[in-house]
Design a protein around this motif. Sequence first.
Motif, PDB file in Angstrom:
ATOM      1  N   GLY A  17      -5.627  -2.802  -0.081  1.00 21.13           N
ATOM      2  CA  GLY A  17      -6.730  -1.882   0.165  1.00 21.13           C
ATOM      3  C   GLY A  17      -7.798  -2.417   1.085  1.00 21.13           C
ATOM      4  O   GLY A  17      -8.924  -1.940   1.026  1.00 21.13           O
ATOM      5  N   VAL A  68      -8.472  -2.096  -5.533  1.00 21.90           N
ATOM      6  CA  VAL A  68      -9.238  -2.771  -4.488  1.00 21.90           C
ATOM      7  C   VAL A  68     -10.244  -3.730  -5.105  1.00 21.90           C
ATOM      8  O   VAL A  68     -10.941  -3.392  -6.059  1.00 21.90           O
ATOM      9  CB  VAL A  68      -9.971  -1.725  -3.618  1.00 21.90           C
ATOM     10  CG1 VAL A  68     -10.641  -2.407  -2.446  1.00 21.90           C
ATOM     11  CG2 VAL A  68      -8.993  -0.683  -3.126  1.00 21.90           C
ATOM     12  N   LEU A  73      -1.773   4.113  -1.114  1.00 22.86           N
ATOM     13  CA  LEU A  73      -3.164   3.806  -0.826  1.00 22.86           C
ATOM     14  C   LEU A  73      -3.367   3.882   0.681  1.00 22.86           C
ATOM     15  O   LEU A  73      -2.514   3.452   1.443  1.00 22.86           O
ATOM     16  CB  LEU A  73      -3.425   2.371  -1.304  1.00 22.86           C
ATOM     17  CG  LEU A  73      -4.827   1.888  -1.538  1.00 22.86           C
ATOM     18  CD1 LEU A  73      -5.424   2.609  -2.710  1.00 22.86           C
ATOM     19  CD2 LEU A  73      -4.779   0.402  -1.836  1.00 22.86           C
ATOM     20  N   ALA A  99     -10.813   0.176   1.333  1.00 21.85           N
ATOM     21  CA  ALA A  99     -10.642   1.449   0.641  1.00 21.85           C
ATOM     22  C   ALA A  99     -11.729   1.589  -0.425  1.00 21.85           C
ATOM     23  O   ALA A  99     -12.458   0.649  -0.720  1.00 21.85           O
ATOM     24  CB  ALA A  99      -9.257   1.517   0.016  1.00 21.85           C
ATOM     25  N   GLU A 113       0.824  -1.211   0.000  1.00 21.45           N
ATOM     26  CA  GLU A 113       0.000   0.000   0.000  1.00 21.45           C
ATOM     27  C   GLU A 113       0.854   1.255   0.000  1.00 21.45           C
ATOM     28  O   GLU A 113       0.452   2.289  -0.527  1.00 21.45           O
ATOM     29  CB  GLU A 113      -0.954  -0.030   1.196  1.00 21.45           C
ATOM     30  CG  GLU A 113      -2.134  -0.957   0.939  1.00 21.45           C
ATOM     31  CD  GLU A 113      -2.994  -1.187   2.153  1.00 21.45           C
ATOM     32  OE1 GLU A 113      -2.759  -0.557   3.189  1.00 21.45           O
ATOM     33  OE2 GLU A 113      -3.906  -2.022   2.053  1.00 21.45           O
TER      34      GLU A 113
END
Lengths: 179, 176, 403
Positions: free
Chosen positions: C165, C302, C96, C295, C91
């Motif tokens: 995510g 995702v 993210l 997310a 991530e």
Amino acid sequence: MADQLIFDKIKEKFSDEILDSYEFRGDKVVCLKKDNVLEIMEFLNTDSDLHFDFLADLTAIDYLEYSEPQPERFAVVYQLYSHEFKYELTIKVYIPEEDLHLDSVYSIWKTADWLERETYEMFGIHFRHHPNLKKLLLPEDFKGFPERKDFPVKGIGYRENFPIYSRPFDNNYLRKEED
Amino acid sequence: MGLESNLNTDGGGFMVTTVDSVVNWARKSSLWPMPFGTACCAIEMMATYASRYDLARFGAERMSFSPRQADLLLIGGRVPIKMMPVLQKIYEQMSEPKWVISIGACASSGGLFDTYSMIQGVDQFIPVDVYVPGCPPRPENFIDAFMKIQKLVENDSVKNYKKPKNNSFNKLWQTN
Amino acid sequence: MSIAELGETIKTEKMKMNFGPQHPATHGTLRIEMELDGETVVSANPEIGFLHCGFEKLCEHKSYNQIVNITDRMNYLSPFCNNLAFILAVEKLFDLKIPKRGQYIRVILAELSRIADHCLCVGAQALDLGAFTAFLYLFEERENIYDIMEMISGNRLMTTYTRVGGFARDREFTDYHIKEIRRATSGLYKTIDEVEKLLNQNKIFHGRTIGIGVVSGKDAINYGLTGPILRATGIDWDIRVSHPYTSYEDFDFDVPIGENGDIFDRYLVRMEEMRQSLRIVEQAMQNLPDGPENAEEEDKYVLPPKDEVYTTIEGLIHQFEIIMENRGFKPPIGEVYFRTESPNGELGYMISSNGGNSPYRCRVRPPSLVNYQILEPMLTGQMLSDTVAILGSLNVIAGELDR
């Protein structure tokens, strides 16, 4: 600014040795030439403003199939950390395929002992002045450097090459009764 | 009811049975496993031995860490090329009769580690009696495999081990 | 002739001894070649690699979400911490951030994993020193944590619960889970107290642990030690505090510090860390924010919710775009290194991306490998029987050691 301080400090002293320095996702990276690595590492360790007393990781990357052009095929990557100032720094040292030799940093950080041995057996990079540079994880008769990009994932026949032991008698009939 | 009803008041009496049933009954109720646990499955193996699942109920709580006194080899976990000679040595050191359980996907087939340093199933090189699926298998699976081995032992015969192949030690004791 | 004189006249020689690779006290596959003078260890040469399974090579051929499966099998005592460390590195590369609720759930699971890890470590250490009761008590608590993990992720041991995510299953964490976690952890306080009653004042335990396997703080840093072993030497360094990730800055907890750096201090640090982890879990459950766990679904990294995949064409296409081998992720080109505090110490992942669906190179910085290097200087000069105590206190996980 801490970020700038680290870059400035290194540039001030070793401006000729630095190939590149940049920041990616908050990771500060300095790319170095391979000749005076030990001297720079000693400076980073002992300098009172930086004091990188902790070598978190040491590994290598084989850039054979990389999409962006790189200066050389191999790069040794050091992750440094300073317990005193909480600085993080990544050092990349590019090594050409023809001359796979680099100075060992074992004299500064004892952590480097096994990490360098692992890098040696996985990539074939020799570390000069390492006290005990031999294979760490694989059997001693293993040929080839598995982490290089041109080594196949499934290996070159070591995993099929063992004597076969069988039962003193055939007890397969027992299993048929089972079913 | 049961065996006790055959006893006289002074504790005498006898019963007739076959050597096979007595020997197999004794063997299956007191298997001495040699746990060769290398990785994740060894943790589940430990869980099977520990408080909740308690393998002692099957007469196998005596783990024999010396292969020479064991009769059941539990291979739990991944076996890389560096470990395979060790495993074969241990298998060789175990005395007959011996049984082998291969616990988990990695020991049985290499599992998700299809790489240069992993043996793709120990059954290529040593005989395996019962395979346990799962990555890692639940203790219930493991107990099921254990009961399968007990069934296998029950159906075995002493005759099978009369003349082992290539055993020079046996010849010393032959009188005629 | 006195006994002392007699002792001098008897000719002795050093003995080579082989410890492992298949030995009950190694908890895995370690081998130590020792040279003994009587019962004293003169030199020790640890040999590793008996569980080398090519993790880093394998990662170069799997997609990012598939690698989560493999990270479980690195440290099989606390798989969720490994899932988390890897996915946080990914991530970071993808830039993210997941919502607060997701972060809190990650913290809860990571701390429960830490407790489970320390339970087994302390239990096995006590078992090696002859205290079987502590092992059984702590393993029962570990089983309770297994139950929670199974309830939430679907598997007792190998959680494989994180995804890029978010989580593997969406909107699964409810009040019911919180209730169950409370029920499981309520017994844990009592067990920790009981184990401390059994061991803290135990004369045999003291004799086997105090003053044995001592490391100084300076050596610890030079050898790259991290985690409870480092903190037992008196150095206050916990990545959860110094470089907070996944909302660790929201929680109030103490970092236990030892003094002498011996086995007993490591044991005390681990016991106290379990209590602190329970505090974090309790706080996270109390302050668990509402909202989504994963997310934003619009994000191309995702996975869509499962009910959308099964009922709408858009969801199905979205799912396929991510998991098909010729599509997949298009991450930025570059390298990131992310460090987390796993139960054993600093667990770092360096991910080098080529812009493709799988990492160009995935390097794990295993705490066990680095921590295990201290064994050689630590063993030298100690008694043979202390080898087992020292090994137990280092908590070396072979899967992580050899990868």
